[in-house]
Design a protein around this motif. Structure first.
Motif, mmCIF file in Angstrom:
data_model
loop_
_atom_site.group_PDB
_atom_site.id
_atom_site.type_symbol
_atom_site.label_atom_id
_atom_site.label_comp_id
_atom_site.label_asym_id
_atom_site.label_seq_id
_atom_site.Cartn_x
_atom_site.Cartn_y
_atom_site.Cartn_z
ATOM 1 N N ASN A 228 -4.067 -43.263 -5.496
ATOM 2 C CA ASN A 228 -5.188 -43.996 -4.900
ATOM 3 C C ASN A 228 -5.084 -45.496 -5.154
ATOM 4 O O ASN A 228 -5.343 -46.308 -4.265
ATOM 5 C CB ASN A 228 -6.530 -43.473 -5.420
ATOM 6 C CG ASN A 228 -6.900 -42.141 -4.816
ATOM 7 O OD1 ASN A 228 -6.414 -41.766 -3.747
ATOM 8 N ND2 ASN A 228 -7.748 -41.398 -5.505
ATOM 9 N N GLU A 229 -4.682 -45.859 -6.373
ATOM 10 C CA GLU A 229 -4.589 -47.285 -6.704
ATOM 11 C C GLU A 229 -3.442 -47.989 -5.978
ATOM 12 O O GLU A 229 -3.395 -49.212 -5.915
ATOM 13 C CB GLU A 229 -4.472 -47.503 -8.218
ATOM 14 C CG GLU A 229 -3.284 -46.854 -8.868
ATOM 15 C CD GLU A 229 -3.542 -45.437 -9.385
ATOM 16 O OE1 GLU A 229 -2.679 -44.941 -10.125
ATOM 17 O OE2 GLU A 229 -4.566 -44.833 -9.058
ATOM 18 N N ASP A 230 -2.522 -47.221 -5.401
ATOM 19 C CA ASP A 230 -1.413 -47.788 -4.632
ATOM 20 C C ASP A 230 -1.803 -48.117 -3.188
ATOM 21 O O ASP A 230 -1.062 -48.796 -2.485
ATOM 22 C CB ASP A 230 -0.230 -46.812 -4.565
ATOM 23 C CG ASP A 230 0.361 -46.497 -5.924
ATOM 24 O OD1 ASP A 230 0.373 -47.401 -6.790
ATOM 25 O OD2 ASP A 230 0.796 -45.356 -6.113
ATOM 26 N N LEU A 231 -2.950 -47.610 -2.748
ATOM 27 C CA LEU A 231 -3.358 -47.750 -1.348
ATOM 28 C C LEU A 231 -3.936 -49.132 -1.054
ATOM 29 O O LEU A 231 -5.074 -49.277 -0.626
ATOM 30 C CB LEU A 231 -4.362 -46.647 -0.980
ATOM 31 C CG LEU A 231 -3.805 -45.234 -1.042
ATOM 32 C CD1 LEU A 231 -4.910 -44.219 -0.777
ATOM 33 C CD2 LEU A 231 -2.662 -45.053 -0.048
ATOM 34 N N GLU A 232 -3.121 -50.130 -1.285
ATOM 35 C CA GLU A 232 -3.470 -51.514 -0.983
ATOM 36 C C GLU A 232 -2.606 -51.964 0.187
ATOM 37 O O GLU A 232 -1.413 -51.649 0.247
ATOM 38 C CB GLU A 232 -3.197 -52.409 -2.191
ATOM 39 C CG GLU A 232 -4.038 -52.068 -3.393
ATOM 40 C CD GLU A 232 -3.735 -52.976 -4.571
ATOM 41 O OE1 GLU A 232 -3.133 -54.052 -4.371
ATOM 42 O OE2 GLU A 232 -4.095 -52.592 -5.685
ATOM 43 N N LEU A 233 -3.202 -52.700 1.106
ATOM 44 C CA LEU A 233 -2.454 -53.159 2.282
ATOM 45 C C LEU A 233 -1.194 -53.910 1.901
ATOM 46 O O LEU A 233 -0.172 -53.791 2.578
ATOM 47 C CB LEU A 233 -3.329 -54.038 3.173
ATOM 48 C CG LEU A 233 -4.446 -53.325 3.925
ATOM 49 C CD1 LEU A 233 -5.216 -54.326 4.772
ATOM 50 C CD2 LEU A 233 -3.923 -52.199 4.777
ATOM 51 N N VAL B 15 8.288 -40.143 -3.847
ATOM 52 C CA VAL B 15 7.337 -40.787 -4.745
ATOM 53 C C VAL B 15 5.929 -40.278 -4.426
ATOM 54 O O VAL B 15 5.686 -39.740 -3.350
ATOM 55 C CB VAL B 15 7.373 -42.333 -4.638
ATOM 56 C CG1 VAL B 15 8.738 -42.873 -5.008
ATOM 57 C CG2 VAL B 15 6.968 -42.805 -3.253
ATOM 58 N N VAL B 16 5.034 -40.460 -5.366
ATOM 59 C CA VAL B 16 3.638 -40.101 -5.161
ATOM 60 C C VAL B 16 2.851 -41.401 -4.990
ATOM 61 O O VAL B 16 2.906 -42.280 -5.852
ATOM 62 C CB VAL B 16 3.081 -39.295 -6.353
ATOM 63 C CG1 VAL B 16 1.594 -39.013 -6.174
ATOM 64 C CG2 VAL B 16 3.863 -37.999 -6.514
ATOM 65 N N ALA C 223 10.640 -49.321 -4.622
ATOM 66 C CA ALA C 223 11.477 -49.651 -5.788
ATOM 67 C C ALA C 223 10.660 -49.588 -7.075
ATOM 68 O O ALA C 223 11.137 -49.054 -8.086
ATOM 69 C CB ALA C 223 12.102 -51.039 -5.610
ATOM 70 N N ARG C 224 9.434 -50.116 -7.043
ATOM 71 C CA ARG C 224 8.564 -50.065 -8.233
ATOM 72 C C ARG C 224 8.234 -48.619 -8.605
ATOM 73 O O ARG C 224 8.274 -48.241 -9.776
ATOM 74 C CB ARG C 224 7.268 -50.843 -8.008
ATOM 75 C CG ARG C 224 7.411 -52.337 -8.083
ATOM 76 C CD ARG C 224 6.066 -53.050 -8.139
ATOM 77 N NE ARG C 224 5.120 -52.655 -7.107
ATOM 78 C CZ ARG C 224 5.063 -53.173 -5.883
ATOM 79 N NH1 ARG C 224 5.917 -54.112 -5.518
ATOM 80 N NH2 ARG C 224 4.148 -52.754 -5.024
ATOM 81 N N LYS C 225 7.901 -47.816 -7.606
ATOM 82 C CA LYS C 225 7.540 -46.422 -7.863
ATOM 83 C C LYS C 225 8.734 -45.643 -8.416
ATOM 84 O O LYS C 225 8.579 -44.854 -9.340
ATOM 85 C CB LYS C 225 7.014 -45.747 -6.589
ATOM 86 C CG LYS C 225 5.700 -46.278 -6.088
ATOM 87 C CD LYS C 225 4.567 -46.087 -7.075
ATOM 88 C CE LYS C 225 4.021 -44.683 -7.054
ATOM 89 N NZ LYS C 225 2.805 -44.512 -7.859
ATOM 90 N N LEU C 226 9.909 -45.866 -7.858
ATOM 91 C CA LEU C 226 11.103 -45.173 -8.331
ATOM 92 C C LEU C 226 11.462 -45.603 -9.756
ATOM 93 O O LEU C 226 11.868 -44.778 -10.570
ATOM 94 C CB LEU C 226 12.281 -45.404 -7.379
ATOM 95 C CG LEU C 226 12.160 -44.723 -6.022
ATOM 96 C CD1 LEU C 226 13.295 -45.160 -5.106
ATOM 97 C CD2 LEU C 226 12.118 -43.206 -6.154
ATOM 98 N N LYS C 227 11.299 -46.868 -10.044
ATOM 99 C CA LYS C 227 11.598 -47.381 -11.386
ATOM 100 C C LYS C 227 10.628 -46.774 -12.401
ATOM 101 O O LYS C 227 11.027 -46.358 -13.479
ATOM 102 C CB LYS C 227 11.498 -48.906 -11.401
ATOM 103 C CG LYS C 227 11.856 -49.524 -12.723
ATOM 104 C CD LYS C 227 11.824 -51.032 -12.650
ATOM 105 C CE LYS C 227 12.184 -51.625 -13.985
ATOM 106 N NZ LYS C 227 12.119 -53.097 -13.937
#
Length: 86
Positions: free
Chosen positions: A57-62, A53-54, A76-80
């Protein structure tokens, strides 16, 4: 790949860095003091390479990286999303 498989992979990866601590799925690795900024970047790199998965920047949340359970849900969200876009 099942969620349990992903949790197992993530747990095994994290266990290498936290010897002597049996990390539970919901334990916050940041609150436990296990994570510094360098390890956080290693964790992002691991997720990208292990699960294909990639991490944007917006995914970089703790909250996406706090625990085995959170990482599993994030993957799972990224793969979906990737499957839906294909």
């Amino acid at each position: 790949m099942s969620t349990q498989d992903n949790k197992s992979k993530i747990g095994s990866y994290l266990a290498r860095y936290f010897p002597g601590h049996e990390l539970r799925e919901e334990e916050d690795i940041f609150a436990l003091g296990f994570v510094n900024s360098m390890f956080a970047m290693q964790l992002v790199n691991y997720v990208e390479h292990e699960f294909g998965v990639v991490v944007e920047n917006e995914d970089l949340e703790l909250d996406n990286f706090r625990s085995i359970r959170a990482l599993d849900a994030f993957v799972a969200r990224k793969l979906k999303t990737a499957t839906a876009a294909a």
